[in-house]
Motif scaffolding. Structure first.
Motif, PDB file in Angstrom:
ATOM      1  N   ILE A 236       0.839  -1.199   0.000  1.00  0.00           N
ATOM      2  CA  ILE A 236       0.000   0.000   0.000  1.00  0.00           C
ATOM      3  C   ILE A 236       0.875   1.250   0.000  1.00  0.00           C
ATOM      4  O   ILE A 236       0.649   2.208  -0.763  1.00  0.00           O
TER       5      ILE A 236
ATOM      6  N   LEU B 105       1.346   4.002  -2.952  1.00  0.00           N
ATOM      7  CA  LEU B 105       1.059   5.410  -2.694  1.00  0.00           C
ATOM      8  C   LEU B 105       2.256   6.291  -3.047  1.00  0.00           C
ATOM      9  O   LEU B 105       2.095   7.374  -3.629  1.00  0.00           O
TER      10      LEU B 105
ATOM     11  N   ILE C 169      -8.170   2.530   0.965  1.00  0.00           N
ATOM     12  CA  ILE C 169      -7.266   1.442   0.608  1.00  0.00           C
ATOM     13  C   ILE C 169      -7.996   0.108   0.698  1.00  0.00           C
ATOM     14  O   ILE C 169      -8.986  -0.034   1.420  1.00  0.00           O
TER      15      ILE C 169
ATOM     16  N   HIS D   7      -7.042  -4.397   0.129  1.00  0.00           N
ATOM     17  CA  HIS D   7      -6.089  -5.430  -0.269  1.00  0.00           C
ATOM     18  C   HIS D   7      -6.755  -6.788  -0.185  1.00  0.00           C
ATOM     19  O   HIS D   7      -7.711  -7.005   0.569  1.00  0.00           O
TER      20      HIS D   7
ATOM     21  N   VAL E 131      -5.210   1.495  -3.978  1.00  0.00           N
ATOM     22  CA  VAL E 131      -5.371   2.809  -3.350  1.00  0.00           C
ATOM     23  C   VAL E 131      -6.266   3.658  -4.245  1.00  0.00           C
ATOM     24  O   VAL E 131      -6.115   3.660  -5.464  1.00  0.00           O
TER      25      VAL E 131
END
Length: 216
Positions: A55, A59, A88, A90, A97
């Motif tokens: 993440i 970003l 976010i 996953h 994101v």
């Protein structure tokens, strides 16, 4: 593998990362602060550690600089410099994101192979379930899209005691095109909120994202 999908949608930008790296490489890509590293070191599960790093690596690439993520008391993430709003998500092997300049965004990703019927039949109303029927049964992909959509709305509303079944309404066209836009509503005692929603299937993933469009 780095970013496998990046797209701008007006004031929003979406990025998707396929996690193929080992932890050491992700660490070098994430640009962690000392505080970030301490948080990272507290995670025990390898998959959780990789997702958390991915993440931040994603970003960093989207913004072309390291960025710090904080969390509100209800668990929603925010950028510590408050330059953009962030959501976010996953799932196994992927991190996503969504950034928005003005609105609170929401994103959810899920593997198309995940079986959705057991959960979806508890959180979808009868009309939504009927929209998922196909050849005498339920389409797993349609159930997943509805499920992900409700997760997205949950991430955007202030009340985290929300009932997925009774307070979140998904209005998805049938048949479902690819990609497509649709709408969702959150119903509360203080009125309702409406959201612009989007769906796309990419590789083995379902992606659903959106942001608030107004108050009814």
């Amino acid at each position: 593998m780095a970013i496998i999908y990046s797209e701008k949608y007006g004031n929003a930008r979406l990025g998707l990362w396929k996690i193929t790296e080992e932890e050491e490489e992700l660490l070098s890509l994430a640009g962690l602060s000392e505080t970030d590293f301490q948080t990272f070191a507290s995670f025990k599960a390898s998959q959780r550690r990789k997702e958390w790093l991915a993440i931040r690596a994603l970003l960093k690439q989207l913004l072309d600089k390291p960025a710090r993520i904080g969390y509100h008391q209800d668990g929603r993430p925010f950028l510590e410099d408050h330059s953009l709003n962030i959501s976010i998500s996953h799932t196994k092997g992927y991190a996503a994101v969504l950034l928005h300049e003005k609105e609170i965004p929401g994103i959810d990703i899920e593997l198309e192979s995940r079986s959705a019927e057991k959960v979806a039949t508890r959180i979808l109303n009868q009309e939504e379930l009927e929209a998922c029927r196909e050849d005498g049964g339920y389409s797993n992909k349609k159930l997943l899209i509805h499920w992900c959509s409700k997760e997205v709305v949950f991430k955007m509303v202030p009340d985290h005691s929300v009932s997925y079944l009774n307070q979140i309404r998904i209005s998805l066209n049938n048949p479902i095109s690819q990609p497509c836009s649709f709408s969702a509503d959150y119903l509360s005692e203080n009125g309702s909120l409406s959201f612009d929603m989007y769906y796309q299937s990419l590789n083995e993933l379902i992606l659903v994202w959106g942001w608030k469009t107004g108050v009814k």
